[in-house]
Design an enzyme around this catalytic site. Sequence first.
Site, PDB file in Angstrom:
ATOM      1  N   GLY A   1       0.811  -1.211   0.000  1.00  0.00           N
ATOM      2  CA  GLY A   1       0.000   0.000   0.000  1.00  0.00           C
ATOM      3  C   GLY A   1       0.844   1.261   0.000  1.00  0.00           C
ATOM      4  O   GLY A   1       0.515   2.249  -0.664  1.00  0.00           O
TER       5      GLY A   1
ATOM      6  N   HIS B   1      -2.210  -7.482   2.497  1.00  0.00           N
ATOM      7  CA  HIS B   1      -2.185  -8.076   3.846  1.00  0.00           C
ATOM      8  C   HIS B   1      -3.230  -7.504   4.789  1.00  0.00           C
ATOM      9  O   HIS B   1      -3.371  -7.958   5.921  1.00  0.00           O
ATOM     10  CB  HIS B   1      -0.775  -7.976   4.453  1.00  0.00           C
ATOM     11  CG  HIS B   1      -0.385  -6.623   4.951  1.00  0.00           C
ATOM     12  ND1 HIS B   1      -0.278  -6.330   6.286  1.00  0.00           N
ATOM     13  CD2 HIS B   1      -0.057  -5.499   4.302  1.00  0.00           C
ATOM     14  CE1 HIS B   1       0.116  -5.072   6.433  1.00  0.00           C
ATOM     15  NE2 HIS B   1       0.255  -4.553   5.239  1.00  0.00           N
TER      16      HIS B   1
ATOM     17  N   SER C   1      -3.758  -2.783  -0.273  1.00  0.00           N
ATOM     18  CA  SER C   1      -2.663  -3.604   0.243  1.00  0.00           C
ATOM     19  C   SER C   1      -3.200  -4.983   0.606  1.00  0.00           C
ATOM     20  O   SER C   1      -4.161  -5.086   1.381  1.00  0.00           O
ATOM     21  CB  SER C   1      -2.072  -2.926   1.485  1.00  0.00           C
ATOM     22  OG  SER C   1      -1.087  -3.743   2.052  1.00  0.00           O
TER      23      SER C   1
ATOM     24  N   THR D   1      10.580  -8.144 -11.302  1.00  0.00           N
ATOM     25  CA  THR D   1       9.875  -9.406 -11.532  1.00  0.00           C
ATOM     26  C   THR D   1       8.675  -9.491 -10.599  1.00  0.00           C
ATOM     27  O   THR D   1       8.792  -9.240  -9.396  1.00  0.00           O
ATOM     28  CB  THR D   1      10.819 -10.598 -11.271  1.00  0.00           C
ATOM     29  OG1 THR D   1      11.921 -10.488 -12.167  1.00  0.00           O
ATOM     30  CG2 THR D   1      10.105 -11.922 -11.480  1.00  0.00           C
TER      31      THR D   1
ATOM     32  N   CYS E   1       3.853   6.416  24.082  1.00  0.00           N
ATOM     33  CA  CYS E   1       4.801   5.446  24.625  1.00  0.00           C
ATOM     34  C   CYS E   1       4.686   4.079  23.976  1.00  0.00           C
ATOM     35  O   CYS E   1       5.306   3.135  24.435  1.00  0.00           O
ATOM     36  CB  CYS E   1       4.644   5.324  26.138  1.00  0.00           C
ATOM     37  SG  CYS E   1       5.697   6.489  26.999  1.00  0.00           S
TER      38      CYS E   1
ATOM     39  N   GLN F   1      -7.496   0.511   4.101  1.00  0.00           N
ATOM     40  CA  GLN F   1      -8.326  -0.030   5.186  1.00  0.00           C
ATOM     41  C   GLN F   1      -9.732  -0.385   4.746  1.00  0.00           C
ATOM     42  O   GLN F   1     -10.409  -1.173   5.399  1.00  0.00           O
ATOM     43  CB  GLN F   1      -8.399   0.970   6.347  1.00  0.00           C
ATOM     44  CG  GLN F   1      -7.083   1.209   7.055  1.00  0.00           C
ATOM     45  CD  GLN F   1      -6.576  -0.016   7.795  1.00  0.00           C
ATOM     46  OE1 GLN F   1      -7.336  -0.929   8.125  1.00  0.00           O
ATOM     47  NE2 GLN F   1      -5.276  -0.066   8.061  1.00  0.00           N
TER      48      GLN F   1
ATOM     49  N   ASN G   1      -7.162   4.729   9.153  1.00  0.00           N
ATOM     50  CA  ASN G   1      -6.594   3.496   9.701  1.00  0.00           C
ATOM     51  C   ASN G   1      -6.647   3.431  11.219  1.00  0.00           C
ATOM     52  O   ASN G   1      -6.626   2.343  11.793  1.00  0.00           O
ATOM     53  CB  ASN G   1      -5.151   3.321   9.223  1.00  0.00           C
ATOM     54  CG  ASN G   1      -4.309   4.542   9.470  1.00  0.00           C
ATOM     55  OD1 ASN G   1      -4.624   5.627   8.998  1.00  0.00           O
ATOM     56  ND2 ASN G   1      -3.232   4.381  10.208  1.00  0.00           N
TER      57      ASN G   1
END
Lengths: 148, 387
Positions: free
Chosen positions: B69, B199, B197, B235, B323, B177, B149
Amino acid sequence: MGYSRKVLEHFTNPRNVGEIPDADGVGKVGNPADGDLVHIYIKVKDDVLDDVKFKTMGCAAAIATSSKVTEMAKGMTLMQALQLTREDVANALDGLPPGKMECSNLGADALHMAIREYLIKEGREAEAPAAIDERGDQCVVGAPIRPH
Amino acid sequence: MTYFDNSATTNVDPRVLEAMKPFFLERYGNPSSLHSLGRSAEEAMTASREKVARAINSNSSEVVFTGGGTEADNMALQGYVFANRKRGNHIITTRIEHHAILNTCEFLEREGFRVTYLPVDEFGLVDPEKVKEAVTRETLIVSVMAANNEIGTIEPVRAIAEIAHDKGAVMHTDAVQSITKVRTDVVKEHIDMLSMSGHKFHAPKGIGALYLKTGVKIRPLVYGGGQERGLRSSTENIPGIVGTGKAIELSMAEFDDDVQKMTRMRDRMIKGVLSTISDSHLNGHPTERLCNNAHFRFDGVEGESLLIYLDQQGFCVSTGSACSSRSTGPSHVLSALGLQREQMHGSLRASLSKFNTMEEIDRFLEVAPSVVKKLREMSPMYDAKVC
């Protein structure tokens, strides 16, 4: 996450959580806007830390270092506790991930502030450590990889 | 382990893996080769291209396979503006785009392009009127994501595309998404370029696609052997392409059932969390949101701690907290909603897939309140009710 087993153990089972209602000194460091806020409460008897407790909002490192510092400091004399450094706490936890050393390892600072408050109340300002400036650090850890 | 981080990536559907297997072990030819193994690979690629095209109502000649993506986003933005620089130098996007768009825009600013970053409202919606105010004859491209997302808000892409076209700009949408979660028709929605994308919808990682409307000229990012009509040399990743074709074909065939299932699970999770955890809030739009996205914030706690405690209880989620282990600051998306930094720190995203179950949602609803409670008992912020 890069946390040691000891960090995760203290994070999962934090010691000495809570407030001491009639604390002899309270140290408050960190900034909620930056994600870490540590309060350390102390009870002093004959210049020895008879009880030490904490309340912390923050990441695993902040909670684990808060927990560890209370465990280490209990039973120490005030002067011994003032010698405790962030590095000592991090080493006792088998280290912290890069970045977390600076932004979330606030337990020792809060402890020193609590002792400072106590010493000033007792009229022993000369023995008190210097005040710690408000920290404005942000957690900066690793490369900025952002999954979708 | 219960996986609620499907916006980050998904498991490969076992049926997709089965479809891919022959292209590792038997039909492993290079599609550029003239021999039978090469032709076999090329046939499979053509079939997959058609499946992808069918899913978005385009022609197979308009589908360019990419390495993901992010590459599709880069190809669209960089490819279009560098190829059409003589026509203008202005780009419009939003403050809540993925960094594949935002960091590309920053790069293009350094290359002399002007970029307008549109604000969003408190729910993360882009107002088409803001696009109307920003777009000029100098605008080359408008890039607005189909769905966010992090918070899952679905954007009014069609209305924005019409406004872009009125001024001669092309419309790109990052649909990474939304593909397989929202019905997508590039013709009806007036989309000129669309990124996806594999995945994110149960195909493997390392494969994506850009829909490129016939007639839209772009400059390639990758030069070499001239594969993908010279637009993306290298390729071709045939197993990945076959997997993407299979995954999107399955998703389209099962679309209604899958979306209904995810919607039911999402709604149960949202209702359950908000009703059992005090001082919890939903981020993103209450209705215009992806069927698989639930994004919360909890007063007085910090997201990374929440994430690790939930992980210890067997749940994989994500957070927009500063964090979190690999971020450099609080989420730019949450910031764009106008949240205070202390509010952003207590964020949590649960993103579902068709493979999740209602039992997993119920177990999460049993565990989450105690995890938040434990953190709040430790938090000086919660007692003080500062946030």
